[in-house]
Motif scaffolding. Structure first.
Motif, short mmCIF file in Angstrom:
data_model
loop_
_atom_site.label_atom_id
_atom_site.label_comp_id
_atom_site.label_asym_id
_atom_site.label_seq_id
_atom_site.Cartn_x
_atom_site.Cartn_y
_atom_site.Cartn_z
N UNK A 66 -0.28 -10.83 -7.39
CA UNK A 66 -1.47 -10.24 -7.13
C UNK A 66 -2.16 -10.61 -5.75
N UNK A 67 -1.70 -12.04 -5.08
CA UNK A 67 -2.09 -12.39 -3.76
C UNK A 67 -1.41 -11.43 -2.72
N UNK A 68 0.04 -11.37 -3.19
CA UNK A 68 0.89 -10.48 -2.40
C UNK A 68 0.37 -9.30 -2.04
N UNK A 69 -0.07 -8.55 -3.13
CA UNK A 69 -0.46 -7.21 -3.01
C UNK A 69 -1.79 -7.00 -2.23
N UNK A 70 -2.57 -7.89 -2.39
CA UNK A 70 -3.83 -8.14 -1.66
C UNK A 70 -3.49 -8.08 -0.32
N UNK A 71 -2.75 -9.17 0.10
CA UNK A 71 -2.40 -9.34 1.53
C UNK A 71 -1.75 -8.13 2.22
N UNK A 72 -0.62 -7.22 1.22
CA UNK A 72 -0.16 -6.01 1.71
C UNK A 72 -1.14 -5.14 2.12
N UNK A 73 -2.33 -5.00 1.25
CA UNK A 73 -3.36 -4.06 1.72
C UNK A 73 -4.10 -4.37 2.68
N UNK A 74 -4.30 -5.60 3.11
CA UNK A 74 -5.09 -5.97 4.24
C UNK A 74 -4.20 -5.75 5.53
N UNK A 75 -2.96 -5.91 5.32
CA UNK A 75 -1.91 -5.82 6.56
C UNK A 75 -1.79 -4.32 6.66
N UNK A 76 -1.93 -3.44 5.68
CA UNK A 76 -1.75 -2.18 5.86
C UNK A 76 -2.86 -1.40 6.63
N UNK A 77 -3.91 -1.97 6.27
CA UNK A 77 -5.21 -1.47 6.81
C UNK A 77 -5.65 -1.94 8.22
N UNK A 78 -4.65 -2.74 8.61
CA UNK A 78 -5.02 -3.41 9.96
C UNK A 78 -6.10 -4.42 9.95
N UNK A 79 -6.27 -4.94 9.13
CA UNK A 79 -7.49 -5.97 8.67
C UNK A 79 -7.09 -7.35 8.78
N UNK A 80 -5.67 -7.59 8.70
CA UNK A 80 -4.86 -8.87 8.72
C UNK A 80 -3.92 -8.93 9.79
N UNK A 81 -3.35 -9.85 10.28
CA UNK A 81 -2.15 -9.79 11.24
C UNK A 81 -1.69 -11.24 11.09
N UNK A 82 -0.38 -11.30 11.51
CA UNK A 82 0.47 -12.39 11.39
C UNK A 82 0.23 -13.25 12.56
N UNK A 83 0.19 -14.43 12.49
CA UNK A 83 -0.27 -15.24 13.53
C UNK A 83 0.64 -16.51 13.78
N UNK A 84 1.03 -16.45 15.15
CA UNK A 84 2.25 -17.79 15.49
C UNK A 84 1.45 -18.98 15.82
N UNK A 85 0.06 -18.85 16.15
CA UNK A 85 -0.54 -20.16 16.63
C UNK A 85 -0.56 -21.48 15.82
N UNK A 86 -0.40 -22.48 16.47
CA UNK A 86 -0.27 -23.87 15.79
C UNK A 86 -1.56 -24.47 15.97
#
Ligand code: GLU
Length: 301
Positions: free
Chosen positions: A84-104
């Motif tokens: 369920x968390x993965x599905x929510x994350x996919x929705x946010x990524x698909x909508x451009x509302x979330x992004x991968x971040x490489x910052x430490x």
């Protein structure tokens, strides 16, 4: 028109035994649900194995059962909820509302750990995923006890983590997905989570989920003004002390003590509490000193 249904919950993390502060949240959320003739659910927030104590979840559930706090539906365990968390994350990524971040952490040291844009010096194989928060984002809400709240999420929080670089799900994402999946209408919890609520509201909006009502109870503080913490093993509750602990929590919720004076067992105490609870007496502070017999309001912690 029939009144809106009420469904509350108590959602401990199994990082240690329950203590007086957890009991205050459990009792407050249970009493408010019963007062509204609503339902009350239990959820075990076992998302972060490195911080968990083996056996703590079972011990928490047993103790809650002894006290008479039983979930109106089967207990939800967050370790079963990855899909369920993965599905929510996919929705946010698909909508451009979330992004991968490489910052430490080191990359973000200059901004006090707050992420406003990516400053990573190198790509990592295991990027975190963050919610994009516009710099001018302000969230307001009305807390059922603490009154109107306002947070400049863009300044104070920035882009926040949804899935950590170590692959673990962040509390903010999991709590929003599960409150919605369980149909929670009323979140009642400790005031330490008051400043997480705007992030949760932003996520609800981003995922088209309803926003529940929120009510934050005062936190119990030790003599130094620090929050009691499960992972410190602070004043672990035990079956033998359940009755006095319930009486103390009842008084800390601002209620007149006598209805619980004659209870001989925790279950009787809880029954009497449900009959006599007056929500208008709840203390409107964010912190209370925990001294068992003379709790009094403290200033905001
Ligand atoms: N799992 C959190 C805790 O034990 C509570 C989360 C919540 O009520 O939203 O402090």
């Amino acid at each position: 028109m029939s009144p809106a249904p009420y469904r509350g919950r108590f959602a401990p993390s199994p990082t240690g035994p329950l203590h007086a502060g957890s009991l205050l949240a459990a009792l407050g959320s249970w009493l408010l649900a019963r007062h509204a003739h609503g339902e009350w659910l239990l959820r075990i927030e076992d998302l972060d194995p490195p911080r968990e104590m083996p056996g703590a979840a079972r011990a928490q559930l047993e103790l809650l059962e002894i006290m008479g706090f039983s979930s109106d539906l089967p207990v939800l365990w967050q370790h079963t909820r990855s899909a369920a968390y993965a599905a929510a994350l996919d929705t946010l990524l698909a909508r451009g509302l979330a992004f991968e971040c490489h910052c430490s952490r080191a990359d973000l040291a200059a901004t006090g750990g707050i992420h406003r844009h990516c400053v990573a010096r190198r790509r990592r194989p295991d990027p975190a995923v963050r919610l994009r928060v516009p710099g001018d984002c302000i969230v307001t809400f009305d807390d059922g006890l603490q009154g109107p709240q306002r947070q400049h999420v863009g300044h104070e929080v920035g882009d926040f983590v949804l899935r950590r670089a170590d692959g673990l799900w962040a509390y903010q994402l999991a709590v929003v997905v599960d409150d919605a999946a369980q149909g929670i209408t009323d979140v009642v919890r400790g005031a330490d989570l008051l400043d997480s609520t705007p992030r949760q509201i932003l996520l609800q909006r981003a995922l088209d989920l309803p926003t529940p009502r929120y009510l934050h109870l005062p936190l119990l503080l030790d003599a130094h003004g620090q929050k009691l913490s499960k992972s410190d093993g602070a004043d672990a509750l035990m079956p033998a002390t359940a009755l006095p602990a319930l009486r103390a929590a009842w008084r800390q919720l601002g209620q007149a003590p006598y209805p619980l004076d004659h209870a001989e067992r925790p279950l009787q105490a809880l029954q009497a509490a449900a009959e006599h609870f007056d929500p208008t007496l709840l203390p409107r502070s964010t912190g209370l000193y925990a001294a068992a017999h003379n709790s009094h309001a403290a200033g905001a912690p």
